[in-house]
Design a protein around this motif. Sequence first.
Motif, PDB file in Angstrom:
ATOM      1  N   VAL A  92      -8.368  31.602   6.701  1.00 20.86           N
ATOM      2  CA  VAL A  92      -7.027  31.790   6.161  1.00 20.86           C
ATOM      3  C   VAL A  92      -7.156  32.105   4.682  1.00 20.86           C
ATOM      4  N   TRP A  93      -6.453  33.157   4.257  1.00 17.83           N
ATOM      5  CA  TRP A  93      -6.528  33.623   2.875  1.00 17.83           C
ATOM      6  C   TRP A  93      -5.135  33.606   2.236  1.00 17.83           C
ATOM      7  N   ASN A  94      -5.109  33.367   0.938  1.00 16.14           N
ATOM      8  CA  ASN A  94      -3.882  33.549   0.175  1.00 16.14           C
ATOM      9  C   ASN A  94      -3.668  35.044  -0.001  1.00 16.14           C
ATOM     10  N   ALA A  95      -2.552  35.557   0.491  1.00 14.28           N
ATOM     11  CA  ALA A  95      -2.329  37.003   0.509  1.00 14.28           C
ATOM     12  C   ALA A  95      -2.185  37.591  -0.884  1.00 14.28           C
ATOM     13  N   GLU A  96      -1.788  36.787  -1.854  1.00 12.81           N
ATOM     14  CA  GLU A  96      -1.588  37.290  -3.217  1.00 12.81           C
ATOM     15  C   GLU A  96      -2.877  37.221  -4.035  1.00 12.81           C
ATOM     16  N   SER A  97      -3.538  36.068  -4.015  1.00  8.15           N
ATOM     17  CA  SER A  97      -4.729  35.868  -4.847  1.00  8.15           C
ATOM     18  C   SER A  97      -6.024  36.248  -4.141  1.00  8.15           C
ATOM     19  N   HIS A  98      -5.984  36.356  -2.805  1.00  8.25           N
ATOM     20  CA  HIS A  98      -7.143  36.655  -1.960  1.00  8.25           C
ATOM     21  C   HIS A  98      -8.140  35.495  -1.917  1.00  8.25           C
ATOM     22  N   GLU A  99      -7.728  34.328  -2.339  1.00  7.51           N
ATOM     23  CA  GLU A  99      -8.593  33.162  -2.259  1.00  7.51           C
ATOM     24  C   GLU A  99      -8.581  32.589  -0.844  1.00  7.51           C
ATOM     25  N   LYS A 100      -9.742  32.118  -0.412  1.00  3.84           N
ATOM     26  CA  LYS A 100      -9.845  31.489   0.915  1.00  3.84           C
ATOM     27  C   LYS A 100      -9.215  30.108   0.867  1.00  3.84           C
ATOM     28  N   VAL A 101      -8.288  29.858   1.789  1.00  2.28           N
ATOM     29  CA  VAL A 101      -7.577  28.589   1.831  1.00  2.28           C
ATOM     30  C   VAL A 101      -8.286  27.603   2.747  1.00  2.28           C
ATOM     31  N   THR A 102      -8.681  28.079   3.910  1.00  2.00           N
ATOM     32  CA  THR A 102      -9.401  27.233   4.858  1.00  2.00           C
ATOM     33  C   THR A 102     -10.192  28.106   5.816  1.00  2.00           C
ATOM     34  N   ALA A 103     -11.185  27.498   6.456  1.00  2.00           N
ATOM     35  CA  ALA A 103     -11.989  28.193   7.465  1.00  2.00           C
ATOM     36  C   ALA A 103     -12.432  27.170   8.493  1.00  2.00           C
ATOM     37  N   PHE A 104     -12.440  27.574   9.747  1.00  2.00           N
ATOM     38  CA  PHE A 104     -12.884  26.659  10.795  1.00  2.00           C
ATOM     39  C   PHE A 104     -13.465  27.457  11.956  1.00  2.00           C
ATOM     40  N   LYS A 105     -14.319  26.790  12.704  1.00  2.00           N
ATOM     41  CA  LYS A 105     -14.956  27.422  13.858  1.00  2.00           C
ATOM     42  C   LYS A 105     -14.007  27.306  15.036  1.00  2.00           C
ATOM     43  N   GLY A 106     -13.519  28.461  15.507  1.00  2.00           N
ATOM     44  CA  GLY A 106     -12.465  28.451  16.498  1.00  2.00           C
ATOM     45  C   GLY A 106     -12.914  28.337  17.938  1.00  2.00           C
ATOM     46  N   HIS A 107     -14.016  28.982  18.296  1.00  2.00           N
ATOM     47  CA  HIS A 107     -14.397  29.071  19.716  1.00  2.00           C
ATOM     48  C   HIS A 107     -15.909  29.062  19.851  1.00  2.00           C
ATOM     49  N   SER A 108     -16.512  27.905  19.752  1.00  2.00           N
ATOM     50  CA  SER A 108     -17.962  27.737  19.885  1.00  2.00           C
ATOM     51  C   SER A 108     -18.681  28.901  19.200  1.00  2.00           C
ATOM     52  N   ASP A 109     -19.464  29.693  19.922  1.00  2.00           N
ATOM     53  CA  ASP A 109     -20.201  30.793  19.293  1.00  2.00           C
ATOM     54  C   ASP A 109     -19.717  32.150  19.788  1.00  2.00           C
ATOM     55  N   TYR A 110     -18.472  32.242  20.181  1.00  2.00           N
ATOM     56  CA  TYR A 110     -17.946  33.484  20.742  1.00  2.00           C
ATOM     57  C   TYR A 110     -17.010  34.187  19.758  1.00  2.00           C
ATOM     58  N   ASN A 111     -16.846  35.499  19.971  1.00  2.00           N
ATOM     59  CA  ASN A 111     -15.956  36.292  19.135  1.00  2.00           C
ATOM     60  C   ASN A 111     -14.523  35.781  19.223  1.00  2.00           C
ATOM     61  N   VAL A 112     -13.842  35.758  18.087  1.00  2.00           N
ATOM     62  CA  VAL A 112     -12.405  35.487  18.063  1.00  2.00           C
ATOM     63  C   VAL A 112     -11.708  36.853  18.080  1.00  2.00           C
ATOM     64  N   CYS A 113     -11.233  37.256  19.257  1.00  2.00           N
ATOM     65  CA  CYS A 113     -10.715  38.609  19.464  1.00  2.00           C
ATOM     66  C   CYS A 113      -9.288  38.781  18.980  1.00  2.00           C
ATOM     67  N   ALA A 114      -8.509  37.709  18.984  1.00  2.00           N
ATOM     68  CA  ALA A 114      -7.083  37.807  18.683  1.00  2.00           C
ATOM     69  C   ALA A 114      -6.649  36.651  17.798  1.00  2.00           C
ATOM     70  N   VAL A 115      -5.806  36.946  16.808  1.00  2.00           N
ATOM     71  CA  VAL A 115      -5.196  35.906  15.975  1.00  2.00           C
ATOM     72  C   VAL A 115      -3.732  36.259  15.752  1.00  2.00           C
ATOM     73  N   ASP A 116      -2.909  35.235  15.631  1.00  2.00           N
ATOM     74  CA  ASP A 116      -1.506  35.424  15.290  1.00  2.00           C
ATOM     75  C   ASP A 116      -1.029  34.177  14.544  1.00  2.00           C
ATOM     76  N   VAL A 117      -0.003  34.350  13.729  1.00  2.00           N
ATOM     77  CA  VAL A 117       0.568  33.239  12.959  1.00  2.00           C
ATOM     78  C   VAL A 117       1.957  32.950  13.494  1.00  2.00           C
ATOM     79  N   SER A 118       2.272  31.685  13.673  1.00  2.00           N
ATOM     80  CA  SER A 118       3.582  31.299  14.181  1.00  2.00           C
ATOM     81  C   SER A 118       4.681  31.699  13.198  1.00  2.00           C
ATOM     82  N   PRO A 119       5.902  31.875  13.694  1.00  2.00           N
ATOM     83  CA  PRO A 119       7.000  32.303  12.812  1.00  2.00           C
ATOM     84  C   PRO A 119       7.242  31.386  11.617  1.00  2.00           C
ATOM     85  N   ASP A 120       6.990  30.090  11.777  1.00  2.00           N
ATOM     86  CA  ASP A 120       7.199  29.163  10.662  1.00  2.00           C
ATOM     87  C   ASP A 120       5.987  29.057   9.742  1.00  2.00           C
TER      88      ASP A 120
END
Length: 200
Positions: free
Chosen positions: A64-92
């Motif tokens: 997750v990045w700050n869209a204005e400053s481009h600084e990384k906000v957080t990072a986490f391993k989502g799916h063991s060692d597999y590609n993360v093919c799709a991402v979306d952000v909830s409306p809120d």
Amino acid sequence: SVAFLVDGKHVVSGGREGKIRRWRVEDGEEVGMPMDAGNSVCNIAVSRDGKWIVSGTKSSLVRVWNAESHEKVTAFKGHSDYNVCAVDVSPDGTRIATGSDDKTACVWSLSTGQRLLGPLEHNYSVAAAKFSPDGSLIATATWRRDSVRVYGTQNGRLLVDVPIQVNSPLNTSLAWATDSKQLFALSRDGNIHCLDVSTG
């Protein structure tokens, strides 16, 4: 992968070089420093309020990045060692939906990376994951297998499972109507299917 920021004046892109870049639409100039995703970028999403950029990579990391400053906000391993093919952000802007080559979809806290829902098991790689506009549902689609599904985001209950083979291995084959009652899916035969989610 590309995505517009909410102002419509900027677009972000990411690809094999592992960099996420922000561009000004008016003149095509790059804005700010590139964001280092660390590996090939499979998919990008921007929050509705324009504050956050989310990336999924081949290293299974979600960032997750700050869209204005481009600084990384957080990072986490989502799916063991597999590609993360799709991402979306909830409306809120508080949750992230992901789909992966490990045949699962999950929902995470945007701020902490804690898993809130899932893993939701599928029969093949999850190529698309999209929150409904009201945030109560998540639609998924698998690549090379006939499956478009809709789940409740509160309890993970499977509400719809339709045999449609989507057109692309990227997160571009699904789109919601603004009322969250209809889901559109683009299939490999070139047809657009309209699913009435309110009736299942």
